[in-house]
Write an enzyme that holds these catalytic residues in place. Structure first.
Site, PDB file in Angstrom:
ATOM      1  CE  LYS A  44      20.025  40.612  92.796  1.00  0.00           C
ATOM      2  NZ  LYS A  44      18.880  39.706  93.073  1.00  0.00           N
ATOM      3  CD  GLU A 101      24.032  48.407  83.099  1.00  0.00           C
ATOM      4  OE1 GLU A 101      24.034  47.186  83.360  1.00  0.00           O
ATOM      5  OE2 GLU A 101      23.047  49.115  83.306  1.00  0.00           O
ATOM      6  CG  ASP A 105      15.767  49.318  77.518  1.00  0.00           C
ATOM      7  OD1 ASP A 105      15.532  48.591  76.559  1.00  0.00           O
ATOM      8  OD2 ASP A 105      14.863  49.875  78.176  1.00  0.00           O
ATOM      9  CG  PHE A 154      12.594  41.525  78.050  1.00  0.00           C
ATOM     10  CD1 PHE A 154      12.778  42.800  78.581  1.00  0.00           C
ATOM     11  CD2 PHE A 154      12.864  40.433  78.850  1.00  0.00           C
ATOM     12  CE1 PHE A 154      13.235  42.978  79.877  1.00  0.00           C
ATOM     13  CE2 PHE A 154      13.314  40.602  80.160  1.00  0.00           C
ATOM     14  CZ  PHE A 154      13.495  41.874  80.672  1.00  0.00           C
ATOM     15  NE  ARG A 167      19.535  38.143  88.230  1.00  0.00           N
ATOM     16  CZ  ARG A 167      19.368  39.408  87.854  1.00  0.00           C
ATOM     17  NH1 ARG A 167      20.030  39.875  86.820  1.00  0.00           N
ATOM     18  NH2 ARG A 167      18.529  40.201  88.503  1.00  0.00           N
TER      19      ARG A 167
HETATM   20  P1  IMP Z   1      18.305  51.611  80.949  1.00  0.00           P
HETATM   21  O1  IMP Z   1      18.598  52.469  82.136  1.00  0.00           O
HETATM   22  O2  IMP Z   1      16.899  51.820  80.453  1.00  0.00           O
HETATM   23  O3  IMP Z   1      19.324  51.733  79.859  1.00  0.00           O
HETATM   24  O4  IMP Z   1      18.234  50.139  81.490  1.00  0.00           O
HETATM   25  C1  IMP Z   1      19.257  49.299  81.605  1.00  0.00           C
HETATM   26  C2  IMP Z   1      18.858  48.138  82.493  1.00  0.00           C
HETATM   27  O5  IMP Z   1      17.551  47.651  82.202  1.00  0.00           O
HETATM   28  C3  IMP Z   1      19.771  46.970  82.280  1.00  0.00           C
HETATM   29  O6  IMP Z   1      20.886  47.029  83.135  1.00  0.00           O
HETATM   30  C4  IMP Z   1      18.879  45.791  82.576  1.00  0.00           C
HETATM   31  O7  IMP Z   1      18.921  45.479  83.963  1.00  0.00           O
HETATM   32  C5  IMP Z   1      17.498  46.237  82.228  1.00  0.00           C
HETATM   33  N1  IMP Z   1      17.083  45.751  80.892  1.00  0.00           N
HETATM   34  C6  IMP Z   1      16.860  46.480  79.784  1.00  0.00           C
HETATM   35  N2  IMP Z   1      16.513  45.725  78.745  1.00  0.00           N
HETATM   36  C7  IMP Z   1      16.534  44.442  79.189  1.00  0.00           C
HETATM   37  C8  IMP Z   1      16.292  43.167  78.551  1.00  0.00           C
HETATM   38  O8  IMP Z   1      15.989  43.030  77.348  1.00  0.00           O
HETATM   39  N3  IMP Z   1      16.420  42.079  79.353  1.00  0.00           N
HETATM   40  C9  IMP Z   1      16.764  42.153  80.664  1.00  0.00           C
HETATM   41  N4  IMP Z   1      17.018  43.315  81.295  1.00  0.00           N
HETATM   42  C10 IMP Z   1      16.900  44.457  80.563  1.00  0.00           C
HETATM   43 MG    MG Z   2      21.172  45.834  84.850  1.00  0.00          MG
END
Ligand code: IMP
Ligand code: MG
Length: 182
Positions: A44, A101, A105, A154, A167
């Site tokens: 979302k 996206e 992260d 975060f 959100r």
């Molecule tokens: P990745 O697969 O580890 O790159 O994660 C990406 C997803 O993790 C994003 O689409 C977010 O939903 C969530 N995410 C990563 N860091 C944050 C943050 O600082 N705040 C909120 N959601 C995060």
């Molecule tokens: Mg996400």
């Protein structure tokens, strides 16, 4: 500013400037294509970014949605990706897909999704993220379009949540540690 925030990282005005710039990059890169440009919103967290981005793009654009899960209620990744809502369209070989996206992260979500869409026979796949935390990367993933590189904090707001909250904030802010560290 919301009381649970340490500080605002990106204001409404800064976000608007960033998204205007990304829309211009997409216009430039897809103006000559004979395929269907599809912005694929990853639910979302990307919904606010996607809504603003699509309004600023001037080339013909279609939208679609997928939902994946990689996180539980907290702030740490589990490393696994589950597809909760899949892409249903049948003409993927006619589509230039740009995955939209909220934040990169570990890089696992975009890395998995890119491979998955290529296996499904999409004509081309690129990745677009509003925020990027390169310090956190666990897999080799460089997004094609990046809004803003941010520190390893975060963040919430502008679609991004902690435990489904924040959100709807119109800016991106750093969440106070005391909110998620008990
Ligand atoms: P990745 O697969 O580890 O790159 O994660 C990406 C997803 O993790 C994003 O689409 C977010 O939903 C969530 N995410 C990563 N860091 C944050 C943050 O600082 N705040 C909120 N959601 C995060
Ligand atoms: Mg996400």
């Amino acid at each position: 500013m919301h009381k649970d925030l340490e500080r605002i990282l990106l204001s409404e005005k800064e976000l608007d400037t960033i998204i205007t710039r990304i829309a211009a990059e997409l216009d430039r890169d897809y103006s000559g294509s004979d395929k269907r440009l599809v912005l694929l919103c990853i639910l979302k967290g990307s919904v606010v970014f996607m809504g603003e981005l699509m309004k600023k793009i001037t080339v013909p654009v279609e939208i679609d949605f997928m939902r994946v899960s990689s996180y539980g209620a907290g702030t740490e990744t589990t490393g696994s990706i589950n597809i909760i809502l899949d892409l249903l369209r049948k003409d993927l070989d006619q589509c230039d897909i740009v995955i939209v996206e909220d934040i990169v992260d570990s890089g696992r979500t975009l890395s998995h999704l890119t491979k998955y869409l290529k296996l499904k026979g999409v004509h081309s796949v690129r990745t677009c993220t509003l925020l990027d935390k390169p310090e956190r990367r666990e897999v080799d993933l460089v997004a094609d379009y990046v809004g803003s590189v941010i520190p390893d904090e975060f963040v919430v707001g502008y679609g991004l949540d902690y435990d489904e909250k924040y959100r709807a904030l119109p800016y991106v802010g750093i969440l106070k540690r005391e909110v998620y560290e008990k």
